[in-house]
Design an enzyme around this catalytic site. Structure first.
Site, PDB file in Angstrom:
ATOM      1  N   HIS B  75     -30.575 -22.697  29.661  1.00  0.00           N
ATOM      2  CA  HIS B  75     -29.799 -23.395  30.699  1.00  0.00           C
ATOM      3  C   HIS B  75     -28.596 -22.564  31.127  1.00  0.00           C
ATOM      4  O   HIS B  75     -28.014 -21.835  30.329  1.00  0.00           O
ATOM      5  CB  HIS B  75     -29.305 -24.753  30.172  1.00  0.00           C
ATOM      6  CG  HIS B  75     -30.327 -25.845  30.287  1.00  0.00           C
ATOM      7  ND1 HIS B  75     -30.338 -26.932  29.446  1.00  0.00           N
ATOM      8  CD2 HIS B  75     -31.361 -26.017  31.138  1.00  0.00           C
ATOM      9  CE1 HIS B  75     -31.343 -27.739  29.783  1.00  0.00           C
ATOM     10  NE2 HIS B  75     -31.980 -27.191  30.806  1.00  0.00           N
ATOM     11  N   HIS B  78     -25.509 -22.049  29.178  1.00  0.00           N
ATOM     12  CA  HIS B  78     -25.623 -21.256  27.948  1.00  0.00           C
ATOM     13  C   HIS B  78     -25.941 -19.784  28.203  1.00  0.00           C
ATOM     14  O   HIS B  78     -25.678 -18.950  27.350  1.00  0.00           O
ATOM     15  CB  HIS B  78     -26.665 -21.878  27.015  1.00  0.00           C
ATOM     16  CG  HIS B  78     -26.210 -23.190  26.462  1.00  0.00           C
ATOM     17  ND1 HIS B  78     -25.747 -23.348  25.180  1.00  0.00           N
ATOM     18  CD2 HIS B  78     -26.087 -24.408  27.046  1.00  0.00           C
ATOM     19  CE1 HIS B  78     -25.363 -24.604  24.993  1.00  0.00           C
ATOM     20  NE2 HIS B  78     -25.579 -25.279  26.114  1.00  0.00           N
ATOM     21  N   ASP B 162     -27.898 -27.160  22.188  1.00  0.00           N
ATOM     22  CA  ASP B 162     -28.143 -28.479  22.783  1.00  0.00           C
ATOM     23  C   ASP B 162     -29.434 -29.013  22.191  1.00  0.00           C
ATOM     24  O   ASP B 162     -30.422 -28.282  22.091  1.00  0.00           O
ATOM     25  CB  ASP B 162     -28.312 -28.357  24.302  1.00  0.00           C
ATOM     26  CG  ASP B 162     -26.977 -28.147  25.012  1.00  0.00           C
ATOM     27  OD1 ASP B 162     -25.927 -28.270  24.357  1.00  0.00           O
ATOM     28  OD2 ASP B 162     -27.001 -27.860  26.220  1.00  0.00           O
ATOM     29  N   ASP B 194     -23.738 -30.359  19.051  1.00  0.00           N
ATOM     30  CA  ASP B 194     -23.718 -30.867  20.438  1.00  0.00           C
ATOM     31  C   ASP B 194     -23.109 -32.271  20.522  1.00  0.00           C
ATOM     32  O   ASP B 194     -23.571 -33.193  19.856  1.00  0.00           O
ATOM     33  CB  ASP B 194     -25.185 -30.902  20.903  1.00  0.00           C
ATOM     34  CG  ASP B 194     -25.385 -31.415  22.318  1.00  0.00           C
ATOM     35  OD1 ASP B 194     -24.397 -31.550  23.057  1.00  0.00           O
ATOM     36  OD2 ASP B 194     -26.562 -31.656  22.686  1.00  0.00           O
ATOM     37  N   HIS B 363     -35.870 -40.838  34.318  1.00  0.00           N
ATOM     38  CA  HIS B 363     -35.202 -39.665  33.747  1.00  0.00           C
ATOM     39  C   HIS B 363     -34.736 -40.021  32.346  1.00  0.00           C
ATOM     40  O   HIS B 363     -34.369 -41.154  32.077  1.00  0.00           O
ATOM     41  CB  HIS B 363     -33.994 -39.275  34.602  1.00  0.00           C
ATOM     42  CG  HIS B 363     -33.207 -38.132  34.021  1.00  0.00           C
ATOM     43  ND1 HIS B 363     -33.702 -36.855  33.948  1.00  0.00           N
ATOM     44  CD2 HIS B 363     -31.966 -38.075  33.464  1.00  0.00           C
ATOM     45  CE1 HIS B 363     -32.805 -36.055  33.390  1.00  0.00           C
ATOM     46  NE2 HIS B 363     -31.750 -36.771  33.089  1.00  0.00           N
ATOM     47  N   HIS B 367     -30.005 -34.781  25.417  1.00  0.00           N
ATOM     48  CA  HIS B 367     -29.031 -34.662  24.328  1.00  0.00           C
ATOM     49  C   HIS B 367     -29.128 -35.836  23.360  1.00  0.00           C
ATOM     50  O   HIS B 367     -29.409 -36.960  23.749  1.00  0.00           O
ATOM     51  CB  HIS B 367     -27.619 -34.593  24.903  1.00  0.00           C
ATOM     52  CG  HIS B 367     -27.400 -33.411  25.798  1.00  0.00           C
ATOM     53  ND1 HIS B 367     -27.016 -32.189  25.327  1.00  0.00           N
ATOM     54  CD2 HIS B 367     -27.557 -33.261  27.139  1.00  0.00           C
ATOM     55  CE1 HIS B 367     -26.919 -31.334  26.341  1.00  0.00           C
ATOM     56  NE2 HIS B 367     -27.245 -31.954  27.447  1.00  0.00           N
TER      57      HIS B 367
END
Lengths: 554, 554
Positions: B75, B78, B162, B194, B363, B367
């Site tokens: 991502h 990161h 994450d 995280d 969705h 996390h």
């Protein structure tokens, strides 16, 4: 006497496809009444704008026909445009006492003097020309909110205003279900109803549930309690004060609008507070921290509000002490999420315990959810329906909800601001369009900032500006001084001296080339400079600052 | 050989008190490894800024000590700073294959060539100097995500990256619970974990639940289906494709980053797609609308993205046809709420059926929620704990969660970027501070826009600018041309000619006064003009535009 026309027009001037700026015109023959006159907070791309009000050209063009402005409640998105509207349109205003109390404060702040405010009570009916207007009690996140019934020769129109159906309101004054049922029984031609929560299934929780959460939070707090809420939510304030009394805490009020509304509500009897409970903010240090509640503005993280200043250690009277409990009793309005987060973070950094959104029960909405909307539709059973107060998707969801209850699709009007909706007893149709739109208020300027100015502000905000100044000798047709380049918001000049020097060199070359080629028109020279410099800067920096060539002549 | 020091340092350079820009340094003696190098999207008040990267002065000052950069997943928050970091720091990079595949695309886009990328697999262990680094499979909203164990002579450090604990991941590859348990059994000195969802009670739903919702939505759709999602969520894309296959629909891919990631994932075998399912976007009209799925970027309402262009009727290949079903399979990132709302509204206006956030199951987060965090803490049972990846309030909530599991308060470090956290086998303490902060990227400029430039952009964005140009005759000490006033973003000049004329008159008077009083220093003249004009404009308009006096000399 002329034969009475058999049609009535409904013209929304605001609140369609947007949250805010609510304003609806009802016209029958040569008579107009206006329901609400709200403001809207600016969108992110309306840079520098303070607030947005509806375009009332239609009303000004028909100023002699406007008989009254009728208000549903005292929130900014329903009364906030009145200081501007009443400056241009001197008509009687009708509203409940708290609504008018809040309005009077706003008018005073804007130096508008009006002597035609008329107080009504829920349950009252008034006759204005051919319109018979009834005020019907509803629950909302402000006290003294009403829906309106407007009886016209063509039929009855019902406008819900903002509402929810709270079965256990804090003041015990329940929505006037009977009146809605009675109207439904007699026959309603058109319903206009609040769509804000049309996406939410189920029921909206009672305001009283917040009191339960307050009580729990108070029980766990050992030091001071600071509650941020909307100042207009008198019931919320009542519950905070009731809970403070129960836990033997004194209450101090902070923030201009909170102080104003509490004073108005106390004066008009909308708040019941035992003596000696409210203390001055300067007295809080005379009491143990476990005996203090501070009621404050700032629940939206507004940069200048009392709570935000406390969070930033920038308030001159109150600072956060580790161990303080801060309750943010509100949800962020769309667009304010980041401001609220930042305030919460700073409060945590100061050592406060923060109770906020993610904690359930600390806030409830003031708008009806789907099951409440269904009940209202089933009570009123209108022939035609216009969803109001909402983004386009809310209006669509509300339209579908009405259809799911059996209303034919062609009887539902998802309207746009400015559309003329015309109804006879049997038929409804969009028959025209009047001027409508956003009037932007920036400082003292009303409507003097438009798309061109906003486009410039956007460009300036992204990459700044470079100003190129040249003084030309008119007679010799050559450069007398300059070119000089000054920049703001583009790049930190001390670290980019070379870039700016190179840029100046390019402009010089462009000017020389103009001279060589006999280009003498200023417009052509300017456009040459703009193109050359713009291209060069984009290559070097991938930025597109505004470039403003100025030629002086000696 | 020198005696080995008995302490290890952990220095966060980003990700503390903020979402994004994740970067953590681990230093033992003269050896440094870096975990992740992420970017952050600009805050609202960082006008014109494209992205924000961590200040790596500390690494550049110790460039010879940096042995490797180790990545947890692909991502942007990161890996997004690597194109900038690797330009200045030539060190080996380690990551899983998909992570490196995505990174390579980013490096190419930024014209950075690097030949030291090293692919690892979950389960691998590598030795870098005194560090033994293990890669541990976790679930996240991107495939091939890992947590890291870093064995040092002082003790083991675990960094979760994450993660969530998906019990039914789409690719069947479950989090390596055994390895976490084994590490816990052997003893872990420090856990970094995280904190993004530390506010959320319970468990985060499985990615597979989205597939169920896709299936239901597909079953009800009669025309085309358009799905917007994060391009990096390969599992989500896999589920969209699987559902399309099940319902015999072809899939077209739209949007640059979606096309890129799908290609990389196909190439590396992270996506399984039967032949003939994916078609070119130009072919969609060769199929009936009931046989089409379009997978697109734009789930955040980004103005230039494919979905937003479709919503605005501005996409050159696809337009919305009434009856299309649009699925927005993502939650708005804080700050994007209004952009997403606007896109949804425009899609509705085009006649699409839009399935979005408020619909449950469309969705799920990537996390871990509170119960998952508790499990990880209980598996790893570290001596010390540093919550990472989160706004300050998330770090605080995660700290409290750790304490609720029995960890002593003094063993938890809610750290700030740049703090040096030093650990021996028995003790942890903040022992120093290194340079850290935000480096702003604007176009090709990295770090050349700072507070002064941003402050100017903010002022320009609010009330615009007025430029006052005067040409002075040096010898006679008097005005040779002007004053001229040019404004941008202040007021629409054609409607305010009188105001601008009055303003010019004021400036003229100020200049005459200077001449009379013998004020000849340019700085003094400029400041005089600025004050006079500023005061006058504020009185007339209540606005404070930037005022820029420029004096030319002939």
């Amino acid at each position: 006497m002329a034969r009475q026309p058999n049609k009535v027009q409904i013209i929304p001037l605001g609140g369609m496809g947007e949250i805010g700026k609510n304003m609806t015109v009802i016209r029958y023959g040569d008579e107009i009444i206006v329901i609400d006159s709200g403001l809207m907070f600016p969108e992110d791309d309306m840079l520098g704008i303070d607030l947005v009000i509806p375009d009332i050209t239609y009303l000004l063009d028909n100023r002699d026909l406007v008989k009254a402005i009728v208000l549903t409640h005292g929130h900014e998105d329903h009364i906030g445009a009145l200081p501007y509207v009443l400056k241009q349109l001197n008509v009687p205003v009708y509203g409940t006492r708290l609504t008018l109390g809040i309005l009077e404060g706003r008018l005073k702040e804007n130096n508008v003097s009006v002597n035609n405010l008329n107080a009504v009570k829920p349950g009252d009916q008034i006759q204005i020309g051919n319109f018979k207007i009834g005020f019907i009690r509803v629950s909302h996140s402000i006290a003294d909110a009403v829906a309106l019934s407007v009886k016209t020769p063509v039929g009855v129109i019902v406008h819900t205003g903002d509402f929810k159906l709270d079965q256990t309101p804090v003041d015990g004054k329940v929505t006037d279900f009977y009146r809605f049922a009675e109207l439904g029984d007699q026959g309603v031609l058109v319903l206009l109803a609040d769509s804000t929560n049309a996406e939410r299934p189920g029921y909206t929780q009672s305001e009283k549930s917040v009191g339960v959460t307050f009580d729990e939070t108070f029980r766990n707090a050992r030091e001071r309690i600071i509650i941020a809420s909307f100042s207009s939510n008198v019931h919320r304030i009542q519950q905070a004060i009731d809970t403070a009394c129960k836990h033997r805490r004194k209450v101090a009020i902070l923030g201009r609008s909170m102080v104003n509304v509490v004073n108005i509500a106390l004066e008009l009897g909308y708040l019941n507070v035992p003596e000696d409970v409210i203390i001055d903010i300067d007295e809080i240090n005379n009491y143990p921290s476990s005996g203090i509640v501070i009621l404050t503005t700032g629940s939206q993280g507004e940069p200048m509000s009392a709570l935000t200043r406390m969070a930033m250690s920038d308030h001159k009277k109150v600072e956060i002490i580790p161990g303080d409990t801060v309750i943010i009793s509100a949800t962020p309005i769309p667009g304010n999420e980041k401001l609220v987060s930042r305030t919460i973070d700073f409060l945590f950094r100061q050592g406060a315990e923060v109770v906020y959104e993610s904690t359930s029960g600390i806030h409830v909405s003031g708008h009806a959810s789907q099951e409440e909307l269904k009940l209202i539709h089933n009570l009123i059973r209108p022939k035609f329906f216009i969803p109001v107060h909402g983004e386009y998707r809310h209006l669509i969801k509300h339209s579908k909800l009405a259809q799911s209850l059996g209303m034919p699709k062609e009887n539902v009007f998802v309207a746009e601001n400015g559309q003329v909706l015309e109804f006879t007893p049997d038929k409804g149709a969009v028959t025209g369009k009047v001027t409508s739109g956003n009037v932007l208020v920036d400082g003292l300027g009303v409507g003097d900032v438009g798309n061109i100015v906003l486009r410039d502000r956007r460009q300036l905000s992204q990459d700044g500006i470079l100003i190129v100044v040249v003084t030309m000798d008119k007679q010799r047709g050559q450069v007398a001084a300059g070119p000089d380049i000054v920049s703001r918001g583009f790049v930190y000049v001390r670290e980019s001296e070379q870039l700016m020097e190179d840029a100046r060199e390019r402009v010089k070359q462009a000017l020389e080339k103009c001279e060589l080629n006999g280009v003498t028109e200023w417009a052509a020279i300017k456009s040459n400079v703009r193109d050359t410099l713009g291209k060069y800067l984009y290559e070097r920096t991938r930025r597109r600052p505004m470039i403003l060539p100025i030629i002086m002549e000696v």
